[in-house]
Structures are given as structure tokens and as C-alpha cells.
Write a protein that holds these residues in place. Sequence first.
Motif, PDB file in Angstrom:
ATOM      1  N   PHE A 123       0.455 -12.396   4.751  1.00  0.00           N
ATOM      2  CA  PHE A 123      -0.831 -12.063   4.120  1.00  0.00           C
ATOM      3  C   PHE A 123      -1.802 -13.241   4.172  1.00  0.00           C
ATOM      4  O   PHE A 123      -3.007 -13.056   4.277  1.00  0.00           O
ATOM      5  CB  PHE A 123      -0.626 -11.676   2.654  1.00  0.00           C
ATOM      6  CG  PHE A 123      -0.558 -10.195   2.421  1.00  0.00           C
ATOM      7  CD1 PHE A 123      -1.360  -9.311   3.145  1.00  0.00           C
ATOM      8  CD2 PHE A 123       0.297  -9.653   1.464  1.00  0.00           C
ATOM      9  CE1 PHE A 123      -1.291  -7.946   2.922  1.00  0.00           C
ATOM     10  CE2 PHE A 123       0.365  -8.292   1.237  1.00  0.00           C
ATOM     11  CZ  PHE A 123      -0.430  -7.432   1.973  1.00  0.00           C
ATOM     12  N   PHE A 130      -0.468  -8.103   8.065  1.00  0.00           N
ATOM     13  CA  PHE A 130       0.272  -7.257   7.141  1.00  0.00           C
ATOM     14  C   PHE A 130       1.621  -6.955   7.770  1.00  0.00           C
ATOM     15  O   PHE A 130       1.721  -6.192   8.704  1.00  0.00           O
ATOM     16  CB  PHE A 130      -0.519  -5.969   6.876  1.00  0.00           C
ATOM     17  CG  PHE A 130      -0.008  -5.171   5.717  1.00  0.00           C
ATOM     18  CD1 PHE A 130       1.034  -5.617   4.921  1.00  0.00           C
ATOM     19  CD2 PHE A 130      -0.601  -3.966   5.401  1.00  0.00           C
ATOM     20  CE1 PHE A 130       1.489  -4.875   3.858  1.00  0.00           C
ATOM     21  CE2 PHE A 130      -0.160  -3.211   4.329  1.00  0.00           C
ATOM     22  CZ  PHE A 130       0.889  -3.660   3.555  1.00  0.00           C
ATOM     23  N   ILE A 190       4.645  -5.089   7.590  1.00  0.00           N
ATOM     24  CA  ILE A 190       5.337  -3.962   6.953  1.00  0.00           C
ATOM     25  C   ILE A 190       6.788  -3.956   7.397  1.00  0.00           C
ATOM     26  O   ILE A 190       7.601  -3.175   6.934  1.00  0.00           O
ATOM     27  CB  ILE A 190       4.636  -2.628   7.303  1.00  0.00           C
ATOM     28  CG1 ILE A 190       3.169  -2.689   6.863  1.00  0.00           C
ATOM     29  CG2 ILE A 190       5.274  -1.435   6.622  1.00  0.00           C
ATOM     30  CD1 ILE A 190       2.417  -1.394   6.955  1.00  0.00           C
ATOM     31  N   VAL A 206       0.496  -4.194  12.227  1.00  0.00           N
ATOM     32  CA  VAL A 206       0.908  -3.166  11.250  1.00  0.00           C
ATOM     33  C   VAL A 206       1.692  -2.065  11.953  1.00  0.00           C
ATOM     34  O   VAL A 206       2.789  -1.690  11.530  1.00  0.00           O
ATOM     35  CB  VAL A 206      -0.330  -2.560  10.548  1.00  0.00           C
ATOM     36  CG1 VAL A 206       0.052  -1.304   9.788  1.00  0.00           C
ATOM     37  CG2 VAL A 206      -0.942  -3.568   9.603  1.00  0.00           C
ATOM     38  N   ILE A 242       6.138  -5.787  -0.517  1.00  0.00           N
ATOM     39  CA  ILE A 242       4.682  -5.619  -0.444  1.00  0.00           C
ATOM     40  C   ILE A 242       4.102  -5.633  -1.852  1.00  0.00           C
ATOM     41  O   ILE A 242       3.136  -6.345  -2.147  1.00  0.00           O
ATOM     42  CB  ILE A 242       4.321  -4.296   0.261  1.00  0.00           C
ATOM     43  CG1 ILE A 242       4.895  -4.269   1.677  1.00  0.00           C
ATOM     44  CG2 ILE A 242       2.813  -4.115   0.299  1.00  0.00           C
ATOM     45  CD1 ILE A 242       4.811  -2.896   2.335  1.00  0.00           C
ATOM     46  N   LEU A 251       1.682  -8.598  -3.488  1.00  0.00           N
ATOM     47  CA  LEU A 251       0.349  -8.275  -3.995  1.00  0.00           C
ATOM     48  C   LEU A 251       0.230  -8.645  -5.459  1.00  0.00           C
ATOM     49  O   LEU A 251      -0.753  -9.211  -5.908  1.00  0.00           O
ATOM     50  CB  LEU A 251       0.064  -6.784  -3.811  1.00  0.00           C
ATOM     51  CG  LEU A 251      -0.245  -6.348  -2.390  1.00  0.00           C
ATOM     52  CD1 LEU A 251      -0.195  -4.844  -2.281  1.00  0.00           C
ATOM     53  CD2 LEU A 251      -1.607  -6.862  -1.962  1.00  0.00           C
ATOM     54  N   VAL A 264      -4.708  -0.039   5.033  1.00  0.00           N
ATOM     55  CA  VAL A 264      -3.273  -0.013   5.316  1.00  0.00           C
ATOM     56  C   VAL A 264      -2.482  -0.089   4.004  1.00  0.00           C
ATOM     57  O   VAL A 264      -1.519   0.648   3.800  1.00  0.00           O
ATOM     58  CB  VAL A 264      -2.891  -1.188   6.235  1.00  0.00           C
ATOM     59  CG1 VAL A 264      -1.405  -1.228   6.439  1.00  0.00           C
ATOM     60  CG2 VAL A 264      -3.605  -1.060   7.559  1.00  0.00           C
ATOM     61  N   MET A 299       0.042   2.803   2.610  1.00  0.00           N
ATOM     62  CA  MET A 299       1.434   2.452   2.305  1.00  0.00           C
ATOM     63  C   MET A 299       1.753   2.796   0.845  1.00  0.00           C
ATOM     64  O   MET A 299       2.816   3.340   0.540  1.00  0.00           O
ATOM     65  CB  MET A 299       1.581   0.940   2.539  1.00  0.00           C
ATOM     66  CG  MET A 299       2.906   0.494   3.025  1.00  0.00           C
ATOM     67  SD  MET A 299       3.392   1.343   4.494  1.00  0.00           S
ATOM     68  CE  MET A 299       5.108   1.571   4.088  1.00  0.00           C
ATOM     69  N   ILE A 328       4.658   5.437  -0.491  1.00  0.00           N
ATOM     70  CA  ILE A 328       5.748   5.072  -1.403  1.00  0.00           C
ATOM     71  C   ILE A 328       5.669   5.905  -2.679  1.00  0.00           C
ATOM     72  O   ILE A 328       6.671   6.448  -3.145  1.00  0.00           O
ATOM     73  CB  ILE A 328       5.692   3.559  -1.706  1.00  0.00           C
ATOM     74  CG1 ILE A 328       6.002   2.768  -0.434  1.00  0.00           C
ATOM     75  CG2 ILE A 328       6.659   3.192  -2.811  1.00  0.00           C
ATOM     76  CD1 ILE A 328       5.814   1.280  -0.560  1.00  0.00           C
TER      77      ILE A 328
END
Lengths: 371, 324
Positions: A89, A94, A96, A155, A302, A306, B93, B97, B101
Amino acid sequence: MGREIIRGVNASASSRARCRWVAPALLPVINLALALLLSAVVVVLIGESPTRALWLLANGAVGNAEAVGYTLYYATNFVFTGLAVAVAFHGRLFNIGAEGQAYIGGLGVALLCLGAGGWPTALVVAAAVVLAAAGGTAWAFVPAWLQARRGSHVVITTIMFNFIASALMTHLLVNVLIKPGQQSPETREFDPNTWLPQLHDVARSLGWEIGRSPLNLSVLVALAAGAVVWIYLWHTRWGYELRALGHNETAAVYGGILPARTVIVAMSISGALAGLMSLNEVMGVQHRLLLNFPGGAGYVGIAVALMGRNHPLGIGLAAVLFGALYQGGSELSFDMPNLTRDMVVVIQGLIILVCGALEHALRGPLEAFVR
Amino acid sequence: MSETSLLVALLAAATARGAAPLVLAALGGLFAERSGIVDIGLEGKMLASAFGAAATAAVTGSAWAGLGAGVAASVLVSLVHGFACITHNGNQVVSGMALNITLSGLTAALGHAWFHEGGQTPLLGPGARFGPIDLPGAAALAGMPGVGTAYRELVSGHNLLVYLAAAFVPVVAWIVYRTRFGLRLRAVGESPDAVDTAGISVSATRYRALVMSGVLCGVSGAYLSIAHHASFIRDMSAGKGYLALAALIFGQWRPVPTLGACLLFAFADALQARLQGTPLPLVGVVPVQLIQAMPYILTVCLLAGFVGRAVAPRAIGIPYLKER
């Protein structure tokens, strides 16, 4: 633009200083509260009491020493994957693919443990750290290289690599690594000398009694990884280059930073961190390679990154929170059979939504309010 | 000879059935992505719709009510995506995501609590789902070798939503290339400033695109739970949303090539199900997992520019800020 500069000059120094820490400290709390509030709506839809559910969840997560051990065991996984996502990040990448990178990291650990029957434990652990990181790096390297050299979006490629990792590991476990004469696709159990020592055994040998839990020495590796990431990001040239690239690519290139190399290095480190997660699961707890052992930890990373605002300290706190949600969630489903652990997945998704996608919606009003 | 032709016809029919949900979801994603909004939330929308459709059909006993509820659920998810990405300029994105989820957890949690079957919805009776339709003439042509078999297995005997998926391809192509909305849609994905200067709202156009995406993913999800299967099973989309996204990229964001990619991926899957360990000439037994991973490997190769070149809409993923 001009008006903002003038306002910045006029604002008192104290309010600016307050602005700098209040928003980062308060935002995650508000985000969590909002996500829990939305989840409470779901709990009401299901027909249970949200307050009782929250109490049972908290009690299940930290109610006794054993529960705390389980919470920290889950948190260990999430520290690794959270750090992995956060490093990427910082360069506006990103990742994933932490799920797939952790999976391949586990392959490295398992191959080592299957072959290291007679080795001293310390040597196995050292080699496993290297191989777990190498596995993760290998799986992150291809998307990183494609992003840096061929411009394919990281991504999409990391998502694809999760599926490819899953197919590869299913093939290996079903056809190659499976213990002969066994139905379920998993390897044989490793020899005990390759197991990561459990923390309660270590504590007992030092004269302390702590609750039995799967918590093992990988938690120390996680703490060390956090420190290394902090040094890398804020105290090395590579880290500076990555953050500069993330803030403004044009300025970074003008300053002599090579974007391609920076992207490849950052994604490789990100993959290595994700790969280390397998130490906890494969070497610390299961002592064998299981189908789909990462179990979604890559995606939790993720949310953790964040919520922890991409800082190792914040990631540690957020990982413990998610560890508590996972542990509390499984306890909760015993007492309230209507609420399965899927509720935790809902909370996780909502946290990503409010912390990540809706960050501008909350931050602006909050900063105006604090000022 | 007739055995071979039957085999080919069955394989083709399985391909059509497997491609239908991919085509619907990929065409939905086409609207969103052509408008400049990254849509990795296809998976979540399909799940929302599959659950909404199966739950409603189970309660009301009507397949049409189920389809309506599924589409509504999917559109709602799409609008949340729009709220985050268009209204609040959030990361597209991350938002997609988050929705994937959330929906994966939410559908399983609600299914478990409401129907007490471990996250599954009750099995649907014949009236509550879209059954196979025998087209006129299937019985009459049955006697003809070749043509009869092909007509009976490949053209006739699918459920309504498969025909709908096939019909959507020209319809979407017409909307995107031949209507005013389509022109604005493509323009907003390539150069939103120009569209804004012309006095057309970028946000409104992108919201419309997301509603279209919601509708198509809704039909796709309903196909899974009330046409192909007869109940909702947890995580039943099983990566099909991502596969549809891969097909969309493989089809270079154009309707007809996207259909081709969906058919290719579905054919690989049908072939894999039929081969299952049968040795092939020259290469021997191909691992099932390699064939399953093929669409993803192909997409990565395409993105890397090793086979053709995927050029995305220029403004994709960038929130449009009016004041600049």
C-alpha cells in the motif's frame, strides 16, 4: 490552493498539532463503531440481541488466559498478512495475493519439515523462516515483475495468482504430497523436532504457568517482522523510495528513483511477509500441510492494514482486534447457534468498506470537527 | 459415429450451460468498467443475487419473484459500490473487495439463521425454478442423424436464463455501440472531463452503468441458484465472478470477444469434467487442476502482453473530481 495555505498559516499551532494525531487515533475507533453498528443490524435481522452477542464475543475473546492465547494465535497470522498488504500500500500497490503467497510459503515450510527429520530445532526454524519468505516472494515476484516491466495491473494478476496457487497446491496435495494410504489430501505429520515450540511449553520451562493455546514462537517472528518493516519503510533508502513513489510517481522519477526496481523490491518484501504467515499455521499448529490452510487470512490482512493505517503499530493493534473477533466469533457460535462465524466475515468486510472505500466520507467531516 | 456426435453435442451443451452465468456477469462488468469503474465486486453481486433469488423463490414458490429479488439485491450492492466510489471517490478495488467479503459472510450467515440448513436454502420445487424448455420440433427432428442430436442437445432443452444470456450479447453490443447512452458510457470511461464539459453528468452516467451491472449480475446469480441448481449453497459463485472479470479482460472489454472468452473458459471446464483422468494422445494425463487454472494463466499472459494486448478504458479506476 492559495486559500488553504493562508488558512494553514492562520490556524494556531496547537490545533494543527491536535489535528495530526486526533484523526489517526479517532478514525479507526469511529470506523470500528460504524462497522459494528451495521453488523448489529444484521444480528437484529437474524433475530438475536446485538448487545448480548457483543458481550459473548468479547468474553469469548479475552475472558480467560486460554482465550487470550487463541486470540493472539489468530492475531499472529493477521500481523504477517497485514504487514504484507501495508508494505505494498505504501507504494500504492494493492496486493490482494497475500492468500496465495502465504499458501506457497507454506509449501516451502512443509517441504523443509518433511525432509529435516534429524536436524536440530533451531536450525530448522532458521531455515523455515528463509523458505517461508522465499515461497511468498516467489509467488509475489511474477505479478510484481509483470507490473513493473509489462504494465499489467497488480490487482488483477495477484487475484489470478491466488487461483493458480490454489490449483497448484490442490494438485500437489492430492497427487504428490499426500500421505500414502490416506483419503484426505494432506501430508504426513512432521517429526516433532521440526515443530515450533508452543509458548505455554516455553513458559513452563521458565517456571510460569500460562493457559494452553496454539500460540507459539512465531508470534516473536511476527513482532520482529513489524520492527523490520518499520525500519525498512522509514529508515532505509528503499523505504524512502517506495513512499516517495506512492506519494507522487512523477516527483519520484524526477528525484532519480527507479519505479520498476522499487515496485519489484516492495512486492517481494510484501510476499515474503505473507509467506511467513505459514510458520504459525504449518509449523506451529497443524504440523502438516493442509488444503487451504491460510483460510482467508490474506484477505483479513487487507482489513488489518487499512484499519492500522499501514503502520506496524496500528497493524499490531488491528491484528489483535481481528484475532479477538475470530476467537470470540467461534465461542459466540457455541452460545448463539444462530450466529455463525460468518458474522465475523461480515464485520471484516464492513470494516474494509468504511476504513478503505469510505475513508474520505468520514475523514473530511472529522478533521473539520476536530479543528 | 453417432456416439461421437452425441459426445460433441453434450460437450457443447455443457459449455453453453457453464458459459451462461459467466456471460451475464461479464457483460454486467462491461458496463461498469467501460464507464471507468473497476468492478471486482461481480462475485459479491452474484452471491447476493443467488441468495436473494433462492430465498425468495423458496418462500413464495415463484421463480419470477426469485429472479426479481435476486436482481434487486444485486442492484443494491452495485449502488453501495457507487456510493463509495462515485459519491465519495473511494478506492474502487478496495470497495469491490469489501463487498465481496461482506456478501460472502452475509449470505452464509443469513442463510444459516433463516433456514437452519447450514447456510443452504431449502430445495426448490419445479415451479420455483426455471426448468429446461423443449423448443418445438425437438421431438420431430430427433430421428435425423446429426442435425437432430445437435438441435435436441445444443439448441433445445436449456432453461430460460441461458437463452436470455445469449440474447443479451447482441443487446449489450447494441446499447454500447449504437445508443446515446452507450456513447456517453464509453466517453465517460475514456475522458470524463470531455463529457463533463459537454454538460453531461459523469456521476449520473456511472451510476446508470452500475445499475446495469447490478441487473446483469442479478440474472447471473439467479441462474446459479434457481435455474442451474435448486437452492443456494454457501459461496456457490465459487470464483465465477473473478472468472467473468478475467473473461471481460480477455475479451478486451468488448461484448462479442467477451462471449468468446466465456465460451472458451466454459469449454475448458466442461472438457475437464468429461476427461477426468483419461489420457490424451501425446501429453498423457493432464492434471484436472491445470485445466482449471488455465483461464487464470491465460489472462495473466494476456495482461502481460504475451498474447495480444489488453488495453483498458483510459479513465478506469480514477475517481472523477470535478473541481480542478
